[in-house]
Write an enzyme that holds these catalytic residues in place. Structure first.
Site, PDB file in Angstrom:
ATOM      1  N   ASN A  18      46.077 123.292  21.925  1.00 33.42           N
ATOM      2  CA  ASN A  18      46.554 124.659  22.566  1.00 33.42           C
ATOM      3  C   ASN A  18      45.844 125.683  21.429  1.00 33.42           C
ATOM      4  O   ASN A  18      46.233 125.677  20.429  1.00 33.42           O
ATOM      5  CB  ASN A  18      47.936 124.567  22.360  1.00 33.42           C
ATOM      6  CG  ASN A  18      48.476 126.076  22.629  1.00 33.42           C
ATOM      7  OD1 ASN A  18      47.827 127.088  23.135  1.00 33.42           O
ATOM      8  ND2 ASN A  18      49.796 126.148  22.506  1.00 33.42           N
ATOM      9  N   GLU A 108      56.230 130.339  22.392  1.00 35.45           N
ATOM     10  CA  GLU A 108      55.737 131.395  21.950  1.00 35.45           C
ATOM     11  C   GLU A 108      55.939 132.510  23.362  1.00 35.45           C
ATOM     12  O   GLU A 108      56.077 133.587  23.246  1.00 35.45           O
ATOM     13  CB  GLU A 108      54.301 131.611  21.465  1.00 35.45           C
ATOM     14  CG  GLU A 108      54.240 130.780  20.124  1.00 35.45           C
ATOM     15  CD  GLU A 108      53.183 130.064  19.828  1.00 35.45           C
ATOM     16  OE1 GLU A 108      52.161 130.091  20.358  1.00 35.45           O
ATOM     17  OE2 GLU A 108      53.112 129.514  18.779  1.00 35.45           O
ATOM     18  N   GLU A 176      58.639 120.199  21.685  1.00 33.09           N
ATOM     19  CA  GLU A 176      58.109 121.196  20.349  1.00 33.09           C
ATOM     20  C   GLU A 176      59.236 121.848  19.697  1.00 33.09           C
ATOM     21  O   GLU A 176      59.349 122.951  20.349  1.00 33.09           O
ATOM     22  CB  GLU A 176      57.093 122.085  20.855  1.00 33.09           C
ATOM     23  CG  GLU A 176      55.949 121.324  21.766  1.00 33.09           C
ATOM     24  CD  GLU A 176      54.655 122.501  21.535  1.00 33.09           C
ATOM     25  OE1 GLU A 176      53.669 122.036  21.043  1.00 33.09           O
ATOM     26  OE2 GLU A 176      54.765 123.598  21.906  1.00 33.09           O
ATOM     27  N   SER A 219      53.047 121.409  14.360  1.00 36.99           N
ATOM     28  CA  SER A 219      52.473 120.947  13.039  1.00 36.99           C
ATOM     29  C   SER A 219      52.025 119.610  13.187  1.00 36.99           C
ATOM     30  O   SER A 219      51.876 119.028  11.995  1.00 36.99           O
ATOM     31  CB  SER A 219      53.513 121.205  12.015  1.00 36.99           C
ATOM     32  OG  SER A 219      53.648 122.574  11.679  1.00 36.99           O
TER      33      SER A 219
HETATM   34  P1  PGA Z   1      51.123 123.938  15.824  1.00 35.30           P
HETATM   35  O1  PGA Z   1      51.335 124.277  17.297  1.00 35.30           O
HETATM   36  O2  PGA Z   1      50.469 122.579  16.138  1.00 35.30           O
HETATM   37  O3  PGA Z   1      50.036 124.881  15.035  1.00 35.30           O
HETATM   38  O4  PGA Z   1      52.361 123.711  15.144  1.00 35.30           O
HETATM   39  C1  PGA Z   1      51.656 123.421  18.339  1.00 35.30           C
HETATM   40  C2  PGA Z   1      52.081 124.155  19.701  1.00 35.30           C
HETATM   41  O5  PGA Z   1      52.462 125.526  19.553  1.00 35.30           O
HETATM   42  O6  PGA Z   1      51.633 123.806  20.724  1.00 35.30           O
END
Ligand code: PGA
Length: 264
Positions: A18, A108, A176, A219
């Site tokens: 992503n 988000e 997530e 992460s």
């Molecule tokens: P990140 O984001 O790997 O930067 O924590 C994951 C996501 O929001 O899909």
């Protein structure tokens, strides 16, 4: 030449990148080109690769991965198939471009665009109707986790989005935890397993033989990928920050491929 990936086989692992609101056109094309170049052995090991670039770069990325074993998807779609919705992107547009999937309900977007469970459901419906795989994101806030509400929150989000048309072939769930996204923090393996088990029980209650994929996201790095992907409940990863670094995304995908070749 590698077979194009349709993402419909629930028995394959899925490593999705992503890219969020990052990169410029030339960088996006270069990154997609690089991923396609190493994709074939990963795909042959049973791992689907999906890149989700910003909307302006979708066509460029699709062109760049041609010939590789990489699917491309959107980061969001509108709930309607067309109409007066300035700035939005409809699921049939993504499908017409050659996208295979679309991320729906990312935290988000729930935060920045006040997306609600009913809206996310409508987007899942739209994505599936357009022939796309919906990658549905669910996850709890830190406050919810600390209050012991993780299972309750993620099962509510999944139940709300489980449309009639959802199948193992067109719905992928990504767990997530919001507090793990972009923070460098990840849940303990037991907490990932518990959240996945709660989600699995919702899918099983609806269809006892469901094998729909449940990914982990938040992460994921080259360092922790193997431990997370080795959990039998985890069918793959949704990778944000680390998917912008070609070598690191490759290491994550290759960790998934190695586990398929030789289970942990
Ligand atoms: P990140 O984001 O790997 O930067 O924590 C994951 C996501 O929001 O899909």
């Amino acid at each position: 030449m590698a077979q194009p990936i349709d993402l419909a086989d629930p028995d394959r692992a899925l490593i999705a990148g992503n890219w969020k609101m990052n990169l410029l056109q030339a960088e996006a094309v270069a990154l997609a080109t690089a991923v396609a170049a190493w994709s074939a052995p990963v795909a042959a090991a049973g791992v689907d690769l999906l890149l989700c670039p910003p909307a302006p770069f979708l066509a460029g990325a699709i062109g760049a991965v041609a010939g590789g074993a990489v699917a491309v998807g959107g980061q969001d779609c509108h709930a309607k198939a067309s109409g007066a919705h300035t700035g939005d992107v409809a699921a049939p547009m993504l499908a017409s471009l050659g996208c295979r999937a679309v991320i729906v309900g990312h935290s988000e977007r729930r935060r920045d665009h006040r997306e609600t469970d009913p809206l996310v459901r409508a987007k899942v419906e739209a994505a599936i109707a357009a022939g796309l795989v919906a990658v549905l994101c669910v996850g709890e806030t830190l406050e919810e986790r600390d209050a012991g509400q993780t299972a309750q929150v993620v099962t509510r989000q999944l139940r709300a989005a489980l449309v009639e048309a959802a199948t193992d072939a067109n719905l992928v769930v990504a767990y997530e935890p919001i507090w793990a996204i972009g923070t460098g923090r990840t849940p303990a393996p037991g907490d990932v397993v518990a959240a996945h088990a709660a989600l699995r029980s919702i899918l099983a209650a609806r269809a006892p033989t469901s094998r729909a994929r449940i990914l982990y996201g938040g992460s994921v790095t080259a360092q922790n990928a193997r431990a997370l992907l080795a959990l039998p409940e985890v069918a793959g990863a949704l990778v944000g920050g680390a998917s912008l670094k070609g070598a690191e995304f490759r290491a994550i995908a290759e960790a998934a491929a190695a586990l398929r070749r030789q289970p942990a």
